[in-house]
Design an enzyme around this catalytic site. Structure first.
Site, PDB file in Angstrom:
ATOM      1  N   GLY B 114       0.810  -1.210   0.000  1.00 15.37           N
ATOM      2  CA  GLY B 114       0.000   0.000   0.000  1.00 15.37           C
ATOM      3  C   GLY B 114       0.844   1.260   0.000  1.00 15.37           C
ATOM      4  O   GLY B 114       0.325   2.352  -0.109  1.00 15.37           O
ATOM      5  N   LYS B 115       2.156   1.102   0.167  1.00 15.82           N
ATOM      6  CA  LYS B 115       3.099   2.241   0.147  1.00 15.82           C
ATOM      7  C   LYS B 115       2.608   3.364   1.063  1.00 15.82           C
ATOM      8  O   LYS B 115       2.618   4.534   0.691  1.00 15.82           O
ATOM      9  CB  LYS B 115       3.324   2.713  -1.294  1.00 15.82           C
ATOM     10  CG  LYS B 115       3.912   1.597  -2.174  1.00 15.82           C
ATOM     11  CD  LYS B 115       4.206   2.031  -3.582  1.00 15.82           C
ATOM     12  CE  LYS B 115       4.916   0.953  -4.392  1.00 15.82           C
ATOM     13  NZ  LYS B 115       4.145  -0.307  -4.577  1.00 15.82           N
ATOM     14  N   ARG B 116       2.226   3.001   2.274  1.00 17.09           N
ATOM     15  CA  ARG B 116       1.674   3.964   3.208  1.00 17.09           C
ATOM     16  C   ARG B 116       2.766   4.844   3.816  1.00 17.09           C
ATOM     17  O   ARG B 116       3.913   4.419   3.971  1.00 17.09           O
ATOM     18  CB  ARG B 116       0.943   3.249   4.347  1.00 17.09           C
ATOM     19  CG  ARG B 116      -0.199   2.338   3.904  1.00 17.09           C
ATOM     20  CD  ARG B 116      -1.248   3.070   3.094  1.00 17.09           C
ATOM     21  NE  ARG B 116      -2.515   2.347   3.081  1.00 17.09           N
ATOM     22  CZ  ARG B 116      -3.176   2.005   1.973  1.00 17.09           C
ATOM     23  NH1 ARG B 116      -2.701   2.314   0.780  1.00 17.09           N
ATOM     24  NH2 ARG B 116      -4.336   1.377   2.054  1.00 17.09           N
TER      25      ARG B 116
END
Lengths: 312, 312
Positions: B114-116
């Site tokens: 999710g590349k949060r």
């Protein structure tokens, strides 16, 4: 009711500016619900049946609706923090959707704060999720229906373009992180660059925002690509405005993070809608310091912020 | 079944290394389901009743389960792309949860992609959502139950720390974006820095990964803070390994994005688990070029990738 979604031919920026003027507010109500710190009135909505996730999501939904009803009249927009809903799983996402719908019914703009960023095909999927829809063999599936969302630019222009394109197709907007309100902004965003005129990483990000923003809307003079600009570094706001003359600024860090609304006047140079002042905990938790009822305290704090910004 | 979750005292890195050895695979199966391109067998699972979102989510869930069953035996992990599920709303999140559960039942590690990245309190909420749980007045709500997740470091160390802390508390891992596989990596990640020894933004990000990684696990010699390193820039892999001697690398960009598994050998220096090779479309869509049945083509392509990486 301000009739947000009547026409998709009006740009996000023009719609935003119109609503700021109509509501006489630049305040963005942050919605960061913590299930352990909800307003007492919201807990009753959880009922006595169902899983912990179902009951917590019902309480979160009730809390956000009550907060919107109390403080919303002093605001132009709400900013749900997606992490706070995702942590309750599918039930949380349903509460997020209900919160977005409730805010729109109350005439508020919705800025989905997920700080998304990914390579092309995944970025396009995020745009579908937040402001667009997804074609499927069973018919189109509508996304969240937000009016704008926040985006992370680390992956560069080709990762931002599908987000901007997806937003424009829905007459929505994008707020790109340029310089955030946390001390860690110094670790990457503030790094100084060699060659090409030097500057900092955040100044380069500001240039990307301007490049993606294109021609500003005719009515507002603002672009549909905005910038997230931490209000805890007011000394940078004038330089940001210079680099991004047409970008609406989303200014978090007021209140709980230490920023003061009086210090960010340069943001408002292209018009009042050029500077949106975001506040979350200082509104939702205002009753903890005043002793008033949560709704009354939230309404008073939102109104205080609204007046402070509007008087600049 | 490899018994992933029996003990939370084993670090993510040691668990990963053990599973790579047991399965003789470094392949990560990317799950990027596009409802318009699902395997035909999955469409039947949608049934004839329900909303478009419900039917599409059911088909996505069936597609991912079939893909895991076909290609999973040649893989060590799956990597669901969160955007692809979020675009189907609450139904999509439920399909994501079912997909995570299915992969774990099949003995695979789950890397939630999710590349949060966000400031402290929101970052902590993302860790709760992906690998932890959330305390509520109604009991704890379990998150997705992933083994690791991807994170975006633009906001600096104090925004990464809650993600790393949350992961460690769950014996999970974090893969931090260092240099991605898209051309736009040149816009920000490749910028050259002034002073302090120069270097590039991505080299500074690599240093942050090493700083956060701390002492590597005793058994594997690997840290629980890894790096996402685009396989489309193999010329950088040796330098990345120099800067991050103990970080497991997640290497996307093989196959559909043009990277070749043979070019990234330096990633494997600290052991085979030091280089995880991620492939999505090249496996799920292998049948489109071979003409074989989807499951057979996916299994063959995953096995081809597994052998190519294992032979290095």
């Amino acid at each position: 009711m301000q009739g947000l979604a009547e026409s998709t031919t009006v740009t996000f920026a023009d719609r935003l500016a119109e609503l700021v003027a109509a509501r006489e507010s630049q305040i963005v109500l942050g919605l960061d619900p913590d299930p352990a710190r909800l307003w007492p009135s919201a807990l009753a909505a959880a009922g006595h049946d169902g899983s912990a996730a179902q009951r917590a999501a019902a309480a979160v939904r009730a809390h956000c609706a009550a907060l919107i009803d109390a403080a919303g009249p002093a605001c132009v927009a709400v900013k749900p923090q997606l992490a706070c809903f995702e942590r309750l799983g599918a039930e949380g996402w349903a509460a997020l959707q209900a919160t977005v719908d409730h805010a729109r019914e109350r005439g508020l703009i919705v800025l989905a704060d997920g700080k998304r960023g990914d390579i092309a095909v995944s970025a396009a999927a995020y745009a579908q999720a937040l402001v667009g829809s997804t074609p499927t063999p069973f018919g189109d599936v509508e996304g969240l229906g937000a009016d704008a969302f926040t985006a992370n630019p680390l992956l560069g222009v080709d990762a931002l373009e599908p987000l901007v394109d997806g937003a424009r197709a829905a007459a929505a907007g994008v707020f790109v992180l340029v310089r955030t309100s946390n001390p860690g902004a110094a670790d990457v965003e503030d790094l100084r660059l060699a060659g090409d005129g030097g500057g900092t990483v955040w100044e380069r990000l500001a240039q990307i925002v301007t490049r993606l923003g294109g021609t500003p809307g005719a009515a507002s003079g603002l672009s549909d690509v905005g910038a997230v600009v931490g209000a805890t570094a007011p000394e940078h706001v004038a330089r940001m405005r210079e680099l991004m003359p047409h970008a609406p600024f989303l200014l978090p860090g007021i209140g709980a993070q230490g920023g003061r609304v009086e210090e960010i006047a340069p943001a408002f140079a292209p018009g009042r809608a050029g500077g949106l002042v975001s506040a979350s905990r200082s509104i939702a938790s205002a009753h903890e310091s005043t002793g008033a009822a949560p709704a009354a305290a939230a309404r008073a704090e939102a109104e205080r912020l609204r007046e402070a910004a509007w008087s600049l």
